[in-house]
Design a protein around this motif. Structure first.
Motif, short mmCIF file in Angstrom:
data_model
loop_
_atom_site.label_atom_id
_atom_site.label_comp_id
_atom_site.label_asym_id
_atom_site.label_seq_id
_atom_site.Cartn_x
_atom_site.Cartn_y
_atom_site.Cartn_z
N ASN A 255 5.96 8.40 -4.70
CA ASN A 255 5.82 9.18 -5.93
C ASN A 255 4.62 8.73 -6.75
OD1 ASN A 255 8.02 10.73 -5.31
ND2 ASN A 255 9.45 9.61 -6.62
N LEU A 256 4.33 7.43 -6.73
CA LEU A 256 3.23 6.88 -7.52
C LEU A 256 1.89 7.47 -7.10
CD1 LEU A 256 2.38 4.81 -9.70
CD2 LEU A 256 2.14 3.13 -7.88
N ILE A 257 1.63 7.52 -5.81
CA ILE A 257 0.34 8.05 -5.36
C ILE A 257 0.29 9.57 -5.51
CG2 ILE A 257 1.00 8.21 -2.91
CD1 ILE A 257 -1.93 7.44 -2.28
N GLU A 258 1.43 10.24 -5.37
CA GLU A 258 1.45 11.68 -5.57
C GLU A 258 1.12 12.03 -7.02
OE1 GLU A 258 5.21 12.96 -4.12
OE2 GLU A 258 4.69 12.64 -2.00
N GLN A 259 1.58 11.22 -7.94
CA GLN A 259 1.21 11.40 -9.34
C GLN A 259 -0.27 11.10 -9.56
OE1 GLN A 259 3.17 12.52 -11.91
NE2 GLN A 259 4.78 12.89 -10.41
N ASP A 260 -0.78 10.10 -8.83
CA ASP A 260 -2.18 9.71 -8.98
C ASP A 260 -3.13 10.79 -8.46
OD1 ASP A 260 -3.73 7.21 -9.81
OD2 ASP A 260 -4.68 7.66 -7.89
N HIS A 261 -2.67 11.58 -7.49
CA HIS A 261 -3.48 12.69 -6.99
C HIS A 261 -3.86 13.66 -8.10
CE1 HIS A 261 -2.97 11.43 -2.95
NE2 HIS A 261 -1.87 12.08 -2.66
N ARG A 262 -3.02 13.78 -9.12
CA ARG A 262 -3.19 14.82 -10.13
C ARG A 262 -4.52 14.71 -10.87
NH1 ARG A 262 2.72 15.66 -13.07
NH2 ARG A 262 3.87 16.25 -11.19
N PHE A 263 -4.98 13.48 -11.08
CA PHE A 263 -6.26 13.30 -11.79
C PHE A 263 -7.39 13.94 -11.00
CE2 PHE A 263 -10.20 10.98 -12.56
CZ PHE A 263 -10.29 11.07 -13.95
N ILE A 264 -7.41 13.71 -9.70
CA ILE A 264 -8.46 14.26 -8.85
C ILE A 264 -8.34 15.78 -8.77
CG2 ILE A 264 -9.52 14.18 -6.57
CD1 ILE A 264 -9.71 11.56 -8.17
N TRP B 264 0.82 -1.20 0.00
CA TRP B 264 0.00 0.00 0.00
C TRP B 264 0.86 1.25 0.00
CZ3 TRP B 264 -4.54 -0.63 4.03
CH2 TRP B 264 -5.27 -1.79 3.72
N LYS B 265 0.39 2.26 -0.71
CA LYS B 265 1.01 3.58 -0.68
C LYS B 265 -0.08 4.56 -0.25
CE LYS B 265 4.17 2.23 -4.36
NZ LYS B 265 5.33 2.09 -3.48
N ASP C 250 -2.20 0.67 -4.55
CA ASP C 250 -1.23 -0.41 -4.40
C ASP C 250 0.00 -0.09 -5.26
OD1 ASP C 250 -1.85 -1.10 -7.02
OD2 ASP C 250 -2.82 -2.98 -6.52
N SER C 251 0.95 -1.03 -5.31
CA SER C 251 2.21 -0.76 -6.00
C SER C 251 2.05 -0.70 -7.52
CB SER C 251 3.25 -1.84 -5.64
OG SER C 251 2.79 -3.13 -6.03
N GLN C 252 0.87 -1.07 -8.04
CA GLN C 252 0.60 -0.96 -9.47
C GLN C 252 -0.26 0.26 -9.80
OE1 GLN C 252 -1.15 -4.82 -10.34
NE2 GLN C 252 0.86 -5.66 -10.91
N GLY C 253 -0.55 1.07 -8.78
CA GLY C 253 -1.31 2.29 -8.99
C GLY C 253 -2.82 2.12 -8.91
#
Length: 261
Positions: free
Chosen positions: A195-204, A76-77, A97-100
């Motif tokens: 870094n993966l989840i921080e990038q994922d925040h961008r969509f929201i 988990w991230k 998760d580690s796959q985003g």
């Protein structure tokens, strides 16, 4: 909401309502943008009407998607991002998760150990979720049944990656002490691993920007439920719906509500 007739008493056709809701939750549009787009199609729909549709059906979309989620892995991230509600910053806790793949999310007015504990408990519940409602949709012939291996997710993570927020170690220690979280769960406070989840925040964040914030907590939460559900669909987290398959994603959403496209 009545699963047999979720659009009962609405003045517009179900496919038009779902189109507006889907577009609002998927693209960086304002309600007035959608009002103009519908006018180009010869439909006079006030932006406040579209707002009411989103408030009604966005949480329902997230609820109905839950039974069709693919399994996530045990790495988990976890991180939180800022959302403005009534000109005040609140906190959107998110985990992938580690796959985003999105695990869970929670909007909180505070950023402390209690809020972190609440989020972890919610994430554990989501991780262990089964799919008892899938059969009801399957009987209607709208969607294929989920494979047997996805009947449930494993509850406890192997490792949780977080940033340097001091609330996380305290929350996890308390959850371990109470037996809610296994003692074997490893906590990592390494910023670059998130870094993966921080990038994922961008969509929201990109979707929130056109509306320039929310006017109340409840409105924000209902809208964010729709954003997150659409984001999971877009990432290919639903059974039988691939990432990038826009037509398949639209058909999937329509099938969830019993609407033929």
């Amino acid at each position: 909401m009545n699963i047999q007739s979720p659009f009962k008493w609405r003045h517009f056709q179900a496919d038009i309502i779902l189109l507006c809701v889907r577009w609002y939750l998927r693209y960086a549009l304002s309600y007035r943008d959608l009002e103009e787009m519908m006018r180009e199609r010869g439909l006079s729909i006030d932006h406040t009407t579209i707002y009411r549709w989103v408030q009604r059906y966005a949480p329902e979309l997230e609820k109905r998607c839950k039974t069709h989620l693919k399994a996530c892995n045990d790495s988990w991230k976890v991180d939180e991002t800022y959302i403005k509600v009534k000109k005040v910053w609140v906190y959107l806790y998110r985990a992938v998760d580690s796959q985003g793949n999105t695990l869970e999310f929670l909007l909180s007015a505070t950023r402390d150990a209690e809020a972190a504990k609440h989020f972890f408990v919610k994430a554990l519940g989501a991780s262990a979720r089964s799919v008892p409602q899938a059969d009801a949709i399957e009987k209607k012939g709208a969607l294929p049944p989920p494979p047997a291996e996805f009947k449930a997710r494993s509850a406890a993570p192997r490792v949780i990656n977080v940033d340097k927020n001091a609330a996380y170690p305290k929350a996890i220690a308390e959850l371990k002490a109470s037996g809610i979280l296994p003692a074997s769960v490893e906590l990592r406070q390494v910023k670059y691993l998130n870094n993966l989840i921080e990038q994922d925040h961008r969509f929201i964040k990109r979707l929130v920007k056109p509306g320039m914030g929310f006017f109340c907590f409840d409105t924000a939460w209902k809208t964010l439920q729709g954003y997150e559900a659409m984001h999971m669909i877009r990432k290919g987290q639903m059974q039988g719906v691939n990432k990038g398959d826009l037509s398949g994603q639209a058909t999937f959403i329509a099938a969830l509500f019993g609407v033929a496209l």
